[in-house]
Write an enzyme that holds these catalytic residues in place. Structure first.
Site, PDB file in Angstrom:
ATOM      1  N   ARG A 124      -2.465  -1.903  -3.642  1.00  0.00           N
ATOM      2  CA  ARG A 124      -3.592  -0.978  -3.520  1.00  0.00           C
ATOM      3  C   ARG A 124      -3.326   0.202  -4.441  1.00  0.00           C
ATOM      4  O   ARG A 124      -2.283   0.853  -4.343  1.00  0.00           O
ATOM      5  CB  ARG A 124      -3.728  -0.494  -2.088  1.00  0.00           C
ATOM      6  CG  ARG A 124      -4.763   0.587  -1.954  1.00  0.00           C
ATOM      7  CD  ARG A 124      -4.973   0.933  -0.502  1.00  0.00           C
ATOM      8  NE  ARG A 124      -5.997   1.938  -0.367  1.00  0.00           N
ATOM      9  CZ  ARG A 124      -5.801   3.112   0.225  1.00  0.00           C
ATOM     10  NH1 ARG A 124      -4.615   3.407   0.725  1.00  0.00           N
ATOM     11  NH2 ARG A 124      -6.780   3.974   0.323  1.00  0.00           N
ATOM     12  N   HIS A 137     -11.939   5.279  -0.572  1.00  0.00           N
ATOM     13  CA  HIS A 137     -12.118   4.395   0.589  1.00  0.00           C
ATOM     14  C   HIS A 137     -12.971   3.172   0.221  1.00  0.00           C
ATOM     15  O   HIS A 137     -13.605   2.573   1.083  1.00  0.00           O
ATOM     16  CB  HIS A 137     -12.831   5.109   1.759  1.00  0.00           C
ATOM     17  CG  HIS A 137     -11.961   6.032   2.545  1.00  0.00           C
ATOM     18  ND1 HIS A 137     -12.490   7.008   3.368  1.00  0.00           N
ATOM     19  CD2 HIS A 137     -10.618   6.140   2.657  1.00  0.00           C
ATOM     20  CE1 HIS A 137     -11.509   7.678   3.950  1.00  0.00           C
ATOM     21  NE2 HIS A 137     -10.362   7.172   3.524  1.00  0.00           N
ATOM     22  N   ASN A 157       0.862  -1.175   0.000  1.00  0.00           N
ATOM     23  CA  ASN A 157       0.000   0.000   0.000  1.00  0.00           C
ATOM     24  C   ASN A 157       0.908   1.238   0.000  1.00  0.00           C
ATOM     25  O   ASN A 157       1.437   1.616   1.036  1.00  0.00           O
ATOM     26  CB  ASN A 157      -0.872  -0.058   1.266  1.00  0.00           C
ATOM     27  CG  ASN A 157      -1.871   1.067   1.323  1.00  0.00           C
ATOM     28  OD1 ASN A 157      -1.788   2.031   0.566  1.00  0.00           O
ATOM     29  ND2 ASN A 157      -2.816   0.953   2.235  1.00  0.00           N
ATOM     30  N   GLU A 176      -8.596  -3.448   5.041  1.00  0.00           N
ATOM     31  CA  GLU A 176      -8.395  -3.331   3.596  1.00  0.00           C
ATOM     32  C   GLU A 176      -7.364  -4.324   3.085  1.00  0.00           C
ATOM     33  O   GLU A 176      -7.506  -4.884   1.996  1.00  0.00           O
ATOM     34  CB  GLU A 176      -7.934  -1.913   3.247  1.00  0.00           C
ATOM     35  CG  GLU A 176      -9.046  -0.893   3.319  1.00  0.00           C
ATOM     36  CD  GLU A 176      -8.738   0.233   4.277  1.00  0.00           C
ATOM     37  OE1 GLU A 176      -8.539  -0.055   5.480  1.00  0.00           O
ATOM     38  OE2 GLU A 176      -8.709   1.387   3.844  1.00  0.00           O
ATOM     39  N   ARG A 209      -8.762  17.843   6.263  1.00  0.00           N
ATOM     40  CA  ARG A 209      -9.504  18.247   5.062  1.00  0.00           C
ATOM     41  C   ARG A 209     -10.852  18.844   5.432  1.00  0.00           C
ATOM     42  O   ARG A 209     -11.521  18.351   6.342  1.00  0.00           O
ATOM     43  CB  ARG A 209      -9.715  17.029   4.142  1.00  0.00           C
ATOM     44  CG  ARG A 209      -8.468  16.643   3.380  1.00  0.00           C
ATOM     45  CD  ARG A 209      -8.642  15.328   2.659  1.00  0.00           C
ATOM     46  NE  ARG A 209      -8.006  14.248   3.395  1.00  0.00           N
ATOM     47  CZ  ARG A 209      -8.058  12.967   3.059  1.00  0.00           C
ATOM     48  NH1 ARG A 209      -8.736  12.584   1.995  1.00  0.00           N
ATOM     49  NH2 ARG A 209      -7.442  12.058   3.770  1.00  0.00           N
ATOM     50  N   ASP A 269      -5.931  15.277  15.466  1.00  0.00           N
ATOM     51  CA  ASP A 269      -6.115  14.005  16.153  1.00  0.00           C
ATOM     52  C   ASP A 269      -7.340  14.073  17.064  1.00  0.00           C
ATOM     53  O   ASP A 269      -7.370  14.836  18.028  1.00  0.00           O
ATOM     54  CB  ASP A 269      -4.845  13.742  16.981  1.00  0.00           C
ATOM     55  CG  ASP A 269      -4.781  12.318  17.441  1.00  0.00           C
ATOM     56  OD1 ASP A 269      -5.661  11.902  18.223  1.00  0.00           O
ATOM     57  OD2 ASP A 269      -3.861  11.604  17.001  1.00  0.00           O
TER      58      ASP A 269
END
Ligand code: AMP
Length: 404
Positions: free
Chosen positions: A91, A181, A7, A385, A242, A284
């Site tokens: 990925r 995602h 990944n 994932e 974001r 966080d």
């Protein structure tokens, strides 16, 4: 089958080695054998590797690029864990319109991923470097599979994926809502089907993947019919750094008022906004929750985060015409009873009723957290994932062998 899952992020590389149960041995279980992470590729990088039966390894060392990072991982695996790899699953962030499922990698696939670099300039080139470096190191006898983060959302109907801008412009520049995602949402939907014994084509749920990046997905009949991330992973929910949804006019206004380039505004929206931007303290969630009592802006950031997630829940209930369950995943979704409770607050009107005690007790494990009689259940399902990538890789390699 032993699969290396790679990944590659813009400046990081995560890996796992997973021994997957094969179709030939249905009773077997998947086993995780090794994993690791290299961060800050391009400068003094930190490497943390661990494998069953060997001591964890940590070091700081200059790593030039993804090529060198992949070589480092393979060399470590070779000396600590000598088993032969049967395949590599990569990925890939952006599959555009081209890739609607995972595929065996050949030169044509590489060229098609390369053609999508423009849509994911930070991520797809890193994935390609990972593919090339592992091909060079392992040779043609180890098959490789590309698994795309966008492909789960290729089932979005056009009324959910087309932006209301001039249609010709959308076509000319490939502008539409792709969603991201996908692996996380797909994994959660699969696990939900397994643990509730629901046939996969009858899975009607809303998934909330809340980590540093956050997205929601509306899933009908096991397929994604809407999702909150769009053309890029900037749209939708409030995230660590974001902004998520905002009036597009803000971009030009800020650029003009601050006398800066649009690219700088985009950087602010991607890297300096969200929980970090509002709180001025941290991206966080754990830290914000810790300080919410004495820090008004930390409190406000959490309020905005949860309110926006609740708005998406409401929107997706409307889009789906109701749902059987809401499923939380991601670092925040899996570990924060506080955020889960706040998002679900006041949703009893539609039958979504969280069991406070169960919610408080569930940290990072798979569990139902709604009251037994709730009409819309609430689950926590940690996403995995890497496991999905390993399974896709195994089934594509096995299918290739059967077809050959
Ligand atoms: P991820 O990107 O999925 O690793 O998720 C990272 C986010 O999960 C960060 O905002 C963390 O603060 C948050 N997180 C992890 N553990 C907790 C926790 N116990 N309570 C609240 N947030 C948490």
């Amino acid at each position: 089958m032993k699969v290396l899952v790679l990944n590659c992020g813009s400046s990081s590389l995560k890996f796992q080695v997973i021994e997957t149960a094969t179709a030939a041995a249905p009773g077997e279980r998947d086993r995780k054998l090794a994993r690791g992470l290299i961060e800050r590729i391009g400068e003094k990088a930190t490497c943390r590797f661990e494998a069953t039966g060997s001591r964890p390894h940590a070091e700081e060392v200059f790593i030039r690029d993804h090529d060198e990072a992949v070589q480092k991982v393979l060399a470590w695996l070779d000396s600590n864990y000598r088993a032969r790899l049967d395949g590599v699953g990569h990925r890939v962030v952006h599959g555009g319109d081209h890739f609607t499922t995972s595929v065996l990698i050949d030169e044509e696939v590489i060229a098609a991923i390369e053609a999508l670099n423009e849509l994911a300039p930070l991520h797809n080139p890193a994935c390609l470097s990972g593919i090339r470096a592992s091909q060079a190191a392992l040779g043609p006898s180890v098959p490789m599979v590309a698994v795309f983060d966008t492909s789960f959302h290729h089932t979005l109907p056009d009324y959910a994926s087309v932006y209301a801008i001039p249609y010709e412009l959308s076509l000319r520049h490939g502008i539409r809502r792709y969603g991201f995602h996908g692996l996380a949402h797909r994994y959660v939907a699969l696990r939900y089907a397994e643990i509730t014994a629901t046939p996969s084509d009858q899975v009607n749920i809303i998934t909330l993947h809340l980590g540093n990046g956050c997205s929601a997905s509306a899933i009908r009949g096991g397929k994604s019919v809407d999702t909150s991330m769009g053309f890029t992973p900037l749209e939708g929910l409030v995230m660590g750094t974001r902004s998520g949804d905002l009036d597009p006019a803000v971009v030009g206004h800020l650029a003009r008022r601050e006398g800066i380039d649009v690219a700088v505004v985009e950087k602010w929206l991607n890297e300096k906004s969200g929980l970090l931007g509002v709180s001025g303290r941290s991206n966080d969630m754990r830290e914000l929750i810790e300080h919410a009592r004495e820090d008004e802006r930390a409190h406000l950031a959490i309020e905005i985060f949860c309110y926006r997630a609740r708005k998406y829940l409401g929107a997706y209930l409307a889009a789906l015409g109701g749902a059987d369950a809401v499923v939380f995943s991601g670092g925040i979704g899996e570990n924060s009873p506080h955020v889960r409770a706040k998002i679900c607050e006041g949703m009893e009107w539609c039958g979504l009723e969280v069991d406070e005690e169960r919610n408080a007790a569930v940290l990072g494990v798979e569990e139902r957290i709604s009251l037994p009689h709730a009409r819309i259940h609430v689950y926590v399902i940690p996403s995995d994932e890497e496991l999905l990538i390993a399974r896709d890789t195994t089934s594509i390699i096995e299918k290739g062998r059967v077809d050959a």
